[in-house]
Write a protein that holds these residues in place. Structure first.
Motif, PDB file in Angstrom:
ATOM      1  N   ILE A 176      -5.389  31.004  -7.994  1.00  0.00           N
ATOM      2  CA  ILE A 176      -4.118  30.932  -8.722  1.00  0.00           C
ATOM      3  C   ILE A 176      -3.003  31.646  -7.955  1.00  0.00           C
ATOM      4  CG2 ILE A 176      -5.261  30.704 -10.956  1.00  0.00           C
ATOM      5  CD1 ILE A 176      -4.444  33.561 -11.600  1.00  0.00           C
TER       6      ILE A 176
ATOM      7  N   SER B   6       0.008  27.934 -11.974  1.00  0.00           N
ATOM      8  CA  SER B   6      -1.078  28.910 -11.916  1.00  0.00           C
ATOM      9  C   SER B   6      -1.369  29.520 -13.283  1.00  0.00           C
ATOM     10  CB  SER B   6      -0.755  30.012 -10.898  1.00  0.00           C
ATOM     11  OG  SER B   6       0.387  30.739 -11.295  1.00  0.00           O
TER      12      SER B   6
ATOM     13  N   LEU C  39      -3.511  26.929 -15.060  1.00  0.00           N
ATOM     14  CA  LEU C  39      -4.865  26.920 -14.509  1.00  0.00           C
ATOM     15  C   LEU C  39      -5.646  28.160 -14.944  1.00  0.00           C
ATOM     16  CD1 LEU C  39      -6.932  25.536 -12.671  1.00  0.00           C
ATOM     17  CD2 LEU C  39      -5.907  26.761 -10.726  1.00  0.00           C
TER      18      LEU C  39
ATOM     19  N   TRP D 189      -6.752  27.903 -18.544  1.00  0.00           N
ATOM     20  CA  TRP D 189      -7.855  26.947 -18.651  1.00  0.00           C
ATOM     21  C   TRP D 189      -9.176  27.590 -18.238  1.00  0.00           C
ATOM     22  CZ3 TRP D 189     -10.621  24.011 -14.730  1.00  0.00           C
ATOM     23  CH2 TRP D 189     -11.436  22.997 -15.272  1.00  0.00           C
ATOM     24  N   TRP D 190      -9.154  28.402 -17.195  1.00  0.00           N
ATOM     25  CA  TRP D 190     -10.361  29.099 -16.765  1.00  0.00           C
ATOM     26  C   TRP D 190     -10.771  30.193 -17.755  1.00  0.00           C
ATOM     27  CZ3 TRP D 190      -8.576  29.286 -11.007  1.00  0.00           C
ATOM     28  CH2 TRP D 190      -9.159  28.222 -10.301  1.00  0.00           C
TER      29      TRP D 190
END
Length: 397
Positions: free
Chosen positions: A145, A182, A185, A188-189
């Motif tokens: 990220i 980022s 993302l 989401w992680w």
């Protein structure tokens, strides 16, 4: 595995600090020394808020994780995310209202102020995600990220500078928008789930209990470290602030190692909190390894400070080349203070961590006017050094 973790953390810090360095060199040239000084002032305020968030939430989380049972980690993860998100929402609303309804109070202007608020809140969210990933041994994801944001940011700014047009307002919006991918993302992680009031309340109480000294210390730490910088900009002008901040960003390359040292060492040291002798041996070994790398670099930066400033910012910055010598000396004492600071934190001796910054802040506020008015920028550098020495002496005592 331990070696791989260390290199992922180092690589991540190389990306973050290296990109910040390159971005500031580009902006120093594109904006000119006065507008770059305004940009630097906005960044300093942003760093103040970030330091408070890190002290009370993200910086405290790795230490608390070492004390939390395995069954409680999931609820802590979700509760912490939504607690942090609530704080960010309040900051965003407060920042927008500040510039929307009190525009006459701020010389930067409403549009620039609002762009800075949006960018700051997105940056705080991205910093939270990367630090949580690092603290939970997900170093490759944290690296990913950071690469995504910093590469997009630097490319966009470079294209605008060389091909089109780049001013302060455009630069702030570019910086803000490049955090969005980022952040998406990282969320989401992380998969924080839906907000659960019980978990949020539990996290809030836990961090309020254990973070009160660290929060106060962070405020005082920022004041002790940056009061002279802000005072120099206020009393000597935006150009002096721009030159001092450019010098700090050149030295900021060393933060690749210093911040990686703290990010990697803090969770490891936290597991030794019940073994003081082992903790001291561990920190001493890490400090010696770091010193072998940093001391030669500090000497080179001091000796070749003038040509470095010229290459970094252009002719207008070379009159302030002496700041490189002062910053090199300051970094020596900063380096010495790192293992001492970590030892205090992992032993939860936060009260004494706080008292040290009380002393340094009182000294900075009490002496800044005299030092800067009589000795100009040299006085600011000397004051920063004396405050750091006072802090370190108290901590060691």
């Amino acid at each position: 595995m331990k070696l791989a973790e260390k290199y992922w953390v180092l690589a991540d810090q190389v990306v973050v600090s290296g990109s910040a360095f390159a971005t500031n060199l580009l902006l120093a040239r594109a904006l000119g020394i006065a507008q770059y000084g305004i940009f630097s002032g906005l960044v300093l305020v942003q760093l103040l808020v970030l330091s408070l968030l890190q002290a009370s939430i993200t910086g405290l989380a790795p230490v608390l994780l070492a004390h939390i049972g395995i069954g409680e980690k999931r609820s802590y993860t979700g509760g912490l995310f939504w607690f942090h998100q609530a704080i960010l929402t309040l900051l965003f609303v407060a920042g927008i209202l500040l510039f929307l309804f009190a525009d006459t109070m701020w010389t930067v202007g409403r549009n620039i102020g609002m762009a800075a608020v949006v960018g700051a809140c997105l940056y705080f969210m991205q910093d939270y995600l990367r630090r949580w990933l690092l603290a939970t041994q997900q170093q490759p994801k944290a690296f990913a990220i950071d690469v995504l944001t910093n590469v997009l940011q630097l490319l966009a700014l470079a294209v605008l500078f060389f091909v089109y047009h780049l001013d302060l307002l455009i630069a702030l919006w570019v910086v803000a928008l490049t955090y969005i991918p980022s952040v998406a993302l990282g969320i989401w992680w992380l998969k924080p789930g839906v907000p659960i009031a019980k978990d949020i309340r539990s996290v809030a109480l836990l961090h309020a209990r254990d973070g009160k000294w660290m929060l106060s210390s962070a405020l005082l730490q920022w004041t002790a470290g940056n009061f002279y910088v802000m005072a120099a900009g206020w009393w000597l002008g935006a150009a002096a602030l721009g030159a001092l901040r450019l010098g700090q960003y050149i030295f900021g390359l060393l933060n690749v190692l210093l911040q990686a040292f703290e990010t990697y060492i803090l969770p490891k040291a936290a597991h030794l909190h019940q073994e003081p002798a082992a903790l001291i041996r561990f920190l001493r070994k890490q400090f010696l390894q770091l010193s072998v790398l940093l001391i030669p670099v500090l000497i080179l930066l001091a000796v070749f400070g003038k040509p470095l400033l010229h290459m970094a910012g252009g002719d207008t910055y070379t009159a302030y080349s002496y700041v490189m010598i002062g910053l090199a000396i300051l970094y020596v004492f900063t380096l010495i203070g790192y293992p001492v600071r970590i030892a205090l934190r992992v032993q939860l001796l936060n009260k004494f961590y706080f008292y040290g910054y009380v002393l340094a802040t009182i000294f900075s506020v009490a002496t800044a006017y005299f030092m800067i008015h009589f000795f100009q920028l040299w006085g600011a550098l000397a004051g920063m050094l004396l405050a750091q020495c006072m802090l370190l002496v108290y901590w060691l005592y």
